[in-house]
Design an enzyme around this catalytic site. Structure first.
Site, mmCIF file in Angstrom:
data_model
loop_
_atom_site.group_PDB
_atom_site.id
_atom_site.type_symbol
_atom_site.label_atom_id
_atom_site.label_comp_id
_atom_site.label_asym_id
_atom_site.label_seq_id
_atom_site.Cartn_x
_atom_site.Cartn_y
_atom_site.Cartn_z
ATOM 1 N N CYS A 116 -16.256 6.470 -9.465
ATOM 2 C CA CYS A 116 -15.398 5.451 -8.865
ATOM 3 C C CYS A 116 -16.074 4.102 -9.060
ATOM 4 O O CYS A 116 -17.178 3.887 -8.541
ATOM 5 C CB CYS A 116 -15.199 5.763 -7.386
ATOM 6 N N CYS A 123 -13.519 -8.669 -2.610
ATOM 7 C CA CYS A 123 -12.089 -8.629 -2.930
ATOM 8 C C CYS A 123 -11.366 -9.687 -2.105
ATOM 9 O O CYS A 123 -11.713 -9.925 -0.953
ATOM 10 C CB CYS A 123 -11.514 -7.252 -2.612
ATOM 11 N N CYS A 127 -6.716 -6.348 2.590
ATOM 12 C CA CYS A 127 -6.102 -5.191 3.246
ATOM 13 C C CYS A 127 -6.852 -4.952 4.564
ATOM 14 O O CYS A 127 -8.084 -4.922 4.586
ATOM 15 C CB CYS A 127 -6.176 -3.959 2.352
ATOM 16 N N GLU A 184 -9.704 -5.677 -6.713
ATOM 17 C CA GLU A 184 -8.332 -5.396 -7.165
ATOM 18 C C GLU A 184 -8.348 -5.496 -8.690
ATOM 19 O O GLU A 184 -8.434 -6.596 -9.247
ATOM 20 C CB GLU A 184 -7.370 -6.412 -6.525
ATOM 21 N N ASN A 240 0.448 2.858 1.777
ATOM 22 C CA ASN A 240 -0.080 2.744 3.148
ATOM 23 C C ASN A 240 0.882 2.245 4.212
ATOM 24 O O ASN A 240 0.460 1.922 5.328
ATOM 25 C CB ASN A 240 -1.330 1.839 3.180
HETATM 26 FE FE1 SF4 Z 1 -9.831 -3.184 -0.299
HETATM 27 FE FE2 SF4 Z 1 -8.598 -2.540 -2.590
HETATM 28 FE FE3 SF4 Z 1 -7.287 -3.928 -0.651
HETATM 29 FE FE4 SF4 Z 1 -9.232 -5.097 -2.078
HETATM 30 S S1 SF4 Z 1 -7.260 -4.339 -2.849
HETATM 31 S S2 SF4 Z 1 -8.964 -5.214 0.156
HETATM 32 S S3 SF4 Z 1 -10.687 -3.388 -2.365
HETATM 33 S S4 SF4 Z 1 -8.050 -1.788 -0.522
#
Ligand code: SF4
Length: 374
Positions: A116, A123, A127, A184, A240
């Site tokens: 992974c 990021c 989220c 992302e 989600n």
């Molecule tokens: Fe986390 Fe992926 Fe959302 Fe970025 S895009 S905040 S790494 S879940």
């Protein structure tokens, strides 16, 4: 040549290596030898490229470099997964002037190994259930830095005899790569695709496109660009939520690319035979895990072509969410199946060493309590 004047080899395509050896006055086939040595044989030092003549090895050693991450810590989970905390040095010749740290997770299983990798340090997507979001965006990774996160753990684990394909075992394990670490991927599209073209090249890293998955929060222009690529990883959507109202809160990116627009792009996404678009759904206890949510998700999936849903129970961390109960998880799964949606419950690996989905936040605190090797 010294320091930043050295030409970086890692991340270079075959065509770029051909231009490099031509400029050195070497025959073209030397480029294929260097390409195969780095990406297929994981020879990460020019001195080890035994197919090259000594004079060329010496010249490459003085004029080029292969920059690997510096592994700061290595956390080993009870389930065999390993979380690597890596420092990425800056390098002007590689187009990046800022140092960064990222995490990569290696997950072995019978006859298979999954890596992974992170595509950005931190990021910007925000989220609400993800610890990486709290870092903010530190910087994009280069193609070489993305590839290094695959090469290094595979080599490290093979040397330790952990991977099924360790030298001498006579077995070649299936290698899976998931772009689900920090970042992302579709907001660093060019570097990610540059890395993926090498990873998926059968003269390069030789990983099957069926075994590479890119997971996005739903960056619609990136999904459309990915759809136009002749060779590309499989697509996974981090869903989600079962409605725009819910998703606007959990994943604010939804305000820019709401479900209608996102799902339309997924519907159009090309799929090979037996290929699915995967929707990941992290179940947050009491938030998005009701039977009503399950019915709404089934409805969203109904008209999208070949899709499947992976249900992932929330992994506890520093954020104020709760795990779903076993009953709500089972009921959610049952409703999707009843509505004809292929659904699977996936338990994240490496929860005990903060290596699981949503837990990657450069955590090295408390490392004394964690098993660290090397
Ligand atoms: Fe986390 Fe992926 Fe959302 Fe970025 S895009 S905040 S790494 S879940």
């Amino acid at each position: 040549m010294k320091g930043s004047n050295l030409t970086e080899l890692l991340g270079k395509s075959l065509e770029e290596l051909e231009a490099l050896v031509a400029a050195m006055g070497e025959p073209r086939y030397r480029a294929a030898q260097i390409y195969g040595a780095i990406y297929a044989e994981r020879k990460l030092a020019v001195a080890d490229m035994s197919t090259l003549p000594k004079a060329l090895r010496e010249r490459l050693a003085s004029e080029t470099r292969i920059t690997m991450p510096v592994v700061k810590q290595r956390f080993v989970s009870n389930d065999g997964s390993v979380r690597y905390l890596m420092d990425l040095p800056p390098g002007e010749e590689r187009g990046t002037t800022r140092p960064a740290s990222v995490e990569t997770v290696f997950m072995p299983s019978d006859g298979r190994q999954t890596v992974c990798v992170s595509t950005q340090a931190g990021c910007a997507v925000d989220c609400q259930f993800c610890l990486t979001a709290q870092l903010g965006l530190i910087r994009n990774l280069t193609a070489g830095e993305i590839l290094a996160q695959v090469l290094w753990p595979l080599q490290d684990m093979a040397e330790r005899g952990v991977a099924a394909g360790a030298e001498g075992s006579g077995l070649e394990p299936q290698t899976n790569v998931v772009l689900m670490g920090q970042g992302e991927p579709l907001l660093n599209f060019d570097a990610v695709m540059r890395a993926m073209r090498i990873a998926l090249d059968q003269r390069g890293m030789k990983i099957s496109p069926r075994h590479v998955t890119l997971s996005t929060s739903g960056i619609v222009p990136g999904i459309e660009r990915l759809a136009a690529e002749p060779v590309r990883p499989k697509l996974a959507i981090s869903l989600n939520a079962s409605s725009d109202e819910q998703r606007d809160v959990l994943m604010p990116i939804n305000k820019k690319y709401p479900l209608r627009v996102l799902l339309e792009a997924c519907k159009k996404f090309p799929r090979g035979s037996r290929e699915y678009v995967t929707f990941e759904y992290v179940l947050l206890g009491g938030v998005n895990d009701t039977p009503g949510d399950a019915r709404r998700v089934a409805k969203l999936m109904a008209d999208l072509g070949r899709v499947k849903v992976n249900l992932i129970p929330w992994n506890p961390g520093a954020l104020p969410y709760a795990e779903p109960t076993a009953e709500s998880l089972a009921e959610f799964h049952r409703i999707l199946l009843e509505k004809g949606i292929p659904a699977f419950t996936r338990y994240s690996r490496g929860r005990d060493v903060m290596a699981a989905c949503g837990q990657l936040a450069l955590n090295d605190a408390g490392s004394a309590a964690l098993p660290v090797l090397r």
